[in-house]
Design an enzyme around this catalytic site. Structure first.
Site, PDB file in Angstrom:
ATOM      1  CG  HIS A 193      -2.067  -1.013   0.927  1.00  0.00           C
ATOM      2  ND1 HIS A 193      -2.014  -2.291   1.396  1.00  0.00           N
ATOM      3  CD2 HIS A 193      -3.206  -0.930   0.188  1.00  0.00           C
ATOM      4  CE1 HIS A 193      -3.077  -2.948   0.975  1.00  0.00           C
ATOM      5  NE2 HIS A 193      -3.819  -2.159   0.249  1.00  0.00           N
ATOM      6  CD  GLU A 435      -9.143  -8.333  -2.220  1.00  0.00           C
ATOM      7  OE1 GLU A 435      -8.161  -7.641  -2.497  1.00  0.00           O
ATOM      8  OE2 GLU A 435      -9.976  -8.010  -1.360  1.00  0.00           O
ATOM      9  CG  ASP A 459      -4.675  -8.366  -1.626  1.00  0.00           C
ATOM     10  OD1 ASP A 459      -3.557  -8.549  -1.126  1.00  0.00           O
ATOM     11  OD2 ASP A 459      -5.476  -7.515  -1.211  1.00  0.00           O
ATOM     12  CB  CYS A 506     -10.404  -1.593  -8.360  1.00  0.00           C
ATOM     13  SG  CYS A 506     -10.632  -2.933  -7.189  1.00  0.00           S
TER      14      CYS A 506
HETATM   15  C1  PEP Z   1      -6.340  -5.178  -4.661  1.00  0.00           C
HETATM   16  O1  PEP Z   1      -6.068  -6.046  -3.834  1.00  0.00           O
HETATM   17  O2  PEP Z   1      -6.130  -5.313  -5.878  1.00  0.00           O
HETATM   18  C2  PEP Z   1      -6.949  -3.903  -4.254  1.00  0.00           C
HETATM   19  C3  PEP Z   1      -7.346  -3.043  -5.153  1.00  0.00           C
HETATM   20  O3  PEP Z   1      -7.079  -3.629  -2.941  1.00  0.00           O
HETATM   21  P1  PEP Z   1      -5.879  -3.246  -1.969  1.00  0.00           P
HETATM   22  O4  PEP Z   1      -4.719  -2.820  -2.838  1.00  0.00           O
HETATM   23  O5  PEP Z   1      -6.365  -2.153  -1.098  1.00  0.00           O
HETATM   24  O6  PEP Z   1      -5.610  -4.504  -1.239  1.00  0.00           O
HETATM   25 MG    MG Z   2      -6.840  -6.126  -1.807  1.00  0.00          MG
END
Ligand code: PEP
Ligand code: MG
Length: 584
Positions: A193, A435, A459, A506
């Site tokens: 993140h 995910e 993920d 996403c």
């Molecule tokens: C993902 O896992 O692709 C996602 C968009 O969520 P995060 O990056 O917050 O885990």
């Molecule tokens: Mg995620």
């Protein structure tokens, strides 16, 4: 000073040149320094202030826990409160600061370690183990003290490159981005993140740098966020070279990321919906709004990070409603329910120490076990939905049973609101992030019981490839173009398209224009990404046809190795990024 170089894994492109600020080192996670005799009293005042903040935080938690879960569960926090009342504990810290003339964080840490060891010994004789409570409450006080430390970082007058062991998502909430030139960390992967946030702020970053020999104080340094290089005390040849690279990178950024006018429509007339991923609504500027159909991923957990207790239902309602009012009735917002665990922790919510946190207690798993927080968030979202278009998205879903459980919660909560005569949005969609590989493989069943799906490739890649997205050691193995990843993503998209269920992506793949044709060719028409990347992706969409995209995806899906796929896509890329561009 002698020129010194370090290497790491690049996670956010760009060149930073400026003074370094070392926040902690690998060995010392909290600051340790000597103080002058004249500073002792002010150091103790700092300590007492942090203790009294901790006491009132604990009081608030006790009240909340008592009302939600009953007196028994609130007991653990009462123990914390007693520890802070224990004059012996307080005296020991004071004594250390006075006698050893060290800062209070360091003194506190030593006392916690000593106390825990003493208790462990008593525990062997059969007494109750409260050492974890000592560590917990001690760390709470340290965190309160470190809040000043963070403020210190925050309020730095001059620009700086941050050097730190680890940048947690909660840290990024506090950083003053306007003074931050670059980030160097010891731990963290390409899809961590912290990496996502650095990229979204356009701040160059490198991870996986061994900081054990890194000096505590450094003057000028250079950071190359594309190659992963770091140069301390650069000479004039370095400066010349990196100034040139920085200029090249900025030029590249200008050509790709400068605003692209017009709609996101391919040359053969297919419209693509572009949506934004955000953590903080205020970070979105007016320009960003124009290009997007809405928010495709609102990571609500960040809203929970910047505080000391859970926000109430009413507070959340106000926040969600103001977001919907600002974005207007024509645009939708997909709020993901709180996704904590893994690297995303809340200072006021105790999660266990886990050997494998990313495989542990996180996302929807916490929500189902702690339904109070989940229910109040869903209630707040439903009520806010009376003022705009709301989608609710569930993180870390593994199977159909979890989807059914969530659907049941939604039905029950709606019934409660109806009975109470509270207005809410009836047409809210409930969807899931795909995910976890199990959910991706069973997608044909899931699509029939959900309103939409969104591929969380960040993920999904980590679980499919068994590569921790936060681990710099294996960062090079984190490869979105691995043939197995393309196959699973294709399968999920097909299930969505064939069943008529809305499907989007996403994860970070959505924002990489190198992948745009591939994703469109596999059937995606909704892409949600960090706003920074929207122009580049829109350029790619406007320069291609769906027929070409389908041909490219078809070829790539039939290739057997990552290398083949990567070389092929590089060759086919419509934008042809110049040297210094985004790495593939
Ligand atoms: C993902 O896992 O692709 C996602 C968009 O969520 P995060 O990056 O917050 O885990
Ligand atoms: Mg995620």
């Amino acid at each position: 000073m002698n020129r010194k170089t370090y290497r790491g894994t690049p996670i956010s492109p760009g060149i930073a040149i400026g003074p370094a600020f070392v926040s902690d080192s690998a060995a010392i996670k909290i600051p340790v320094y000597y103080i002058d005799k004249s500073q002792v009293e002010s150091e103790l005042t700092r300590f007492h202030a942090a203790v009294s903040v901790a006491k009132s935080q604990i009081e608030t938690m006790i009240t909340e826990m008592e009302s939600k879960l009953g007196a028994k569960d609130a007991m653990i926090f009462k123990v914390h409160s007693h520890i802070l009342e224990d004059s012996h504990f307080i005296d020991l810290v004071e004594e250390k600061v006075r006698e050893e003339k060290i800062n209070v964080e360091a003194a506190l840490r030593e006392v916690i370690t000593w106390y825990s060891a003493q208790i462990a010994e008593v525990q062997n004789s059969g007494a109750k183990d409260t050492s974890a409570d000592i560590r917990d409450v001690g760390n709470r006080v340290i965190r309160n003290l470190m809040a000043d430390e963070k403020d210190h970082v925050l309020k730095r007058e001059e620009h700086f490159i941050l050097i730190t062991h680890e940048l947690l998502p909660s840290d990024t909430v506090h950083l003053d981005k306007s003074k931050l030139l670059g980030i160097v960390t010891e731990v963290g992967g390409k899809a961590s993140h912290a990496a996502i946030l650095s990229r979204s702020f356009g701040i160059p970053a490198v991870t996986g740098v061994d900081l054990t020999t890194f000096p505590r104080t450094v003057g000028e340094m250079v950071l190359d966020g594309r190659m992963g290089a770091i140069v301390l005390y650069p000479n004039s040849a370095d400066m010349k070279r990196y100034e040139e690279r920085r200029r090249e990178f900025l030029e590249f950024k200008d050509t790709i990321y400068v605003k692209e006018e017009g709609e996101a429509v391919t040359l053969d007339g297919t419209e693509v919906e572009l949506l934004a991923n955000i953590e903080n609504f205020d970070a979105l500027n007016d320009e960003d709004f124009k290009d997007i159909k809405g928010i495709g991923l609102y990571r609500t957990e960040f809203m929970f990070m910047d505080r000391n207790t859970f926000p109430s239902e009413e507070e959340q309602y106000e926040i969600y409603r103001s977001i919907l009012n600002k974005i207007g009735p024509d645009k939708e917002v997909t709020f993901r329910t709180i996704d904590i665990g893994g690297d995303k922790k809340l200072s006021y919510f105790r999660t266990p120490e886990e050997a494998n946190p990313v495989l542990g207690w996180r996302g929807i798993r916490i929500s189902f076990e702690w339904p109070d927080v989940f229910i109040s968030q869903i209630r707040a979202l439903l009520k806010a939905a009376a003022h705009g278009q709301v989608n609710i998205m569930l993180p870390m879903v593994t199977d159909l049973e979890e989807v059914r459980t969530a659907n049941q919660y939604l039905t029950d909560i709606k019934n409660d609101l109806r009975k109470q005569g509270t207005p809410f949005g009836e047409s809210v969609r409930l969807g899931v992030m795909i995910e976890v590989p199990a959910a991706a493989i069973d997608i044909d069943n899931i699509v029939h019981e959900t309103d939409f799906i969104s591929i969380g490739s960040n993920d999904l890649i980590q679980y499919m490839l068994a590569v921790d997205r936060n681990n710099a050691k294996v960062a090079e193995m984190y490869q979105p173009l691995n043939p197995a990843i393309l196959k699973i993503i294709h399968r999920v998209i097909r299930a969505g398209v064939e069943s008529g269920t809305r499907v989007s992506i996403c994860g970070e793949m959505a924002g990489n224009f190198n992948y745009t044709q591939l994703l469109l060719g596999m059937g995606l028409r909704r892409l949600s990404m960090t706003p920074f990347y929207i122009s580049g992706v829109k350029k790619a969409i406007r320069s291609t046809t769906i027929a070409d995209c389908e041909r490219i995806a078809g070829r790539a899906l039939n290739m057997r190795t990552l290398r083949e796929i990567r070389t092929y896509l590089k060759r086919m890329n419509v934008l042809n990024p110049p040297k210094g561009g985004k790495t593939f």
